[in-house]
Design an enzyme around this catalytic site. Structure first.
Site, PDB file in Angstrom:
ATOM      1  N   LYS A 167       0.837  -1.203   0.000  1.00  0.00           N
ATOM      2  CA  LYS A 167       0.000   0.000   0.000  1.00  0.00           C
ATOM      3  C   LYS A 167       0.873   1.255   0.000  1.00  0.00           C
ATOM      4  CE  LYS A 167      -3.853  -2.387   2.196  1.00  0.00           C
ATOM      5  NZ  LYS A 167      -4.621  -2.722   3.402  1.00  0.00           N
ATOM      6  N   GLN A 227      -4.429  -1.233   9.582  1.00  0.00           N
ATOM      7  CA  GLN A 227      -4.456  -2.584   9.023  1.00  0.00           C
ATOM      8  C   GLN A 227      -5.093  -3.564  10.014  1.00  0.00           C
ATOM      9  OE1 GLN A 227      -3.656  -3.278   5.915  1.00  0.00           O
ATOM     10  NE2 GLN A 227      -3.850  -5.493   6.035  1.00  0.00           N
ATOM     11  N   ASP A 281     -10.785   3.126   3.980  1.00  0.00           N
ATOM     12  CA  ASP A 281     -11.198   1.722   3.918  1.00  0.00           C
ATOM     13  C   ASP A 281     -12.715   1.606   3.762  1.00  0.00           C
ATOM     14  OD1 ASP A 281      -9.283  -0.353   4.020  1.00  0.00           O
ATOM     15  OD2 ASP A 281      -8.832   0.077   6.119  1.00  0.00           O
TER      16      ASP A 281
HETATM   17  N1  GUN Z   1      -6.729  -6.504   6.320  1.00  0.00           N
HETATM   18  C1  GUN Z   1      -6.957  -7.246   5.210  1.00  0.00           C
HETATM   19  N2  GUN Z   1      -7.498  -6.471   4.240  1.00  0.00           N
HETATM   20  C2  GUN Z   1      -7.613  -5.232   4.754  1.00  0.00           C
HETATM   21  C3  GUN Z   1      -8.091  -3.993   4.224  1.00  0.00           C
HETATM   22  O1  GUN Z   1      -8.539  -3.887   3.094  1.00  0.00           O
HETATM   23  N3  GUN Z   1      -8.013  -2.932   5.068  1.00  0.00           N
HETATM   24  C4  GUN Z   1      -7.547  -3.022   6.331  1.00  0.00           C
HETATM   25  N4  GUN Z   1      -7.525  -1.915   7.083  1.00  0.00           N
HETATM   26  N5  GUN Z   1      -7.090  -4.160   6.855  1.00  0.00           N
HETATM   27  C5  GUN Z   1      -7.121  -5.244   6.056  1.00  0.00           C
END
Ligand code: GUN
Length: 281
Positions: A50, A94, A117
């Protein structure tokens, strides 16, 4: 193979290029803060990708990594500071978080306008109410993949398999917003095949391989595979029996190379859109 492949890598490249162009024209650098708590190896990889994608497309990013013992109050205090930071337009914590931290409380602490998100109750409410707002990245990416086929969803029957808050439910609402007739199937659905057979669009987000087989798919349907599973040889595969379904469907996403790359792409899009909205306010 009769189906046309929906190429998530190519679409991602196009959309990421557009993000970089729009960001360059904006007059401010869209900024994303990514917070990782603990040492989950898979999370570390996701987070790295990311942050890397931000740098490659002209976005500012801040990466904060904390020990698994970080107190909940300390995390909430960091989020409050990032909420107030004008250089930050998106905040991503995350998941999963260590067990002593209440994930719902953390998500609720993120300012709605920075919730890239789209996981918060307020963001979910905006989507459910048909209001503008930040959409969860994976179903948002699925919508872009479906749109890339050029098929108008008005009056089409879409079947979503899976009812998670992060994929299935928002996916169903986005399809509804696009005027599809939507059925949501899940683990307690009595006859999955019966429903999938009616579908002009199938979105499989279950987490179990071969959930969608060729006999269940209407000829010509659009099949979007959100699954990320491993087969007996350890190879990455989705929820759809791709080898067989590709001969029935009209369009199909591969795994890997379909939905996967779109999730980070839509995170970049959301961060850009969040920054663009601050300029309109
Ligand atoms: N953990 C797995 N996928 C995601 C996501 O898309 N966003 C976040 N914040 N955590 C994750």
């Amino acid at each position: 193979m009769t189906a046309q492949l929906i190429d998530g890598v190519a679409l991602s490249k196009t959309l990421r290029g557009q993000v970089a162009e729009r960001a360059a024209r904006l007059g401010l650098k869209p900024g994303l803060a990514v917070i990782l708590v603990g040492d989950d190896p898979a999370s570390a990889v996701y987070v790295r990708n990311k942050v890397k994608a931000c740098h490659e497309h002209g976005l500012h990013s801040v990466f904060e990594k904390y020990e698994a013992t970080l107190p909940e109050a300390a995390l909430l205090a960091r989020i409050a500071a990032l909420n107030a930071d004008p250089a930050i337009h998106g905040i991503l914590v995350q998941m999963p978080l260590p067990r002593h931290i209440d994930a719902q409380k953390v998500i609720a602490a993120i300012a709605t306008e920075k919730d890239v998100d789209g996981f918060s109750v307020l963001s979910a409410g905006e989507l459910a109410s048909g209001l503008p707002g930040l959409r969860p990245c994976t179903p948002y990416g699925c919508m872009k993949l479906i749109e890339s086929t050029g098929v108008d969803l008005r009056g089409r029957h879409a079947v979503v398999i899976g009812r998670s808050n992060t994929v299935g439910k928002p996916m169903a609402l986005m399809l509804l917003q696009a005027n599809a007739t939507v059925t949501v199937c899940h683990s307690a659905t009595a006859d999955l095949a019966h429903h999938v057979r009616q579908a002009d669009v199938v979105v499989a987000a279950v987490g179990r391989r071969n959930t969608v087989t060729a006999g269940m798919v209407k000829p010509g349907a659009i099949v979007i595979d959100v699954g990320m599973n491993r087969n007996d040889e350890g190879k990455l595969c989705g929820d759809v029996d791709f080898a067989a379904v590709k001969d029935v469907a009209g369009w199909i996403t591969p795994v890997p190379g379909g939905v996967g790359p779109m999730t980070i792409t839509m995170l970049l899009v959301n961060t850009l859109e969040a920054a663009e909205r601050t300029l309109r306010r």
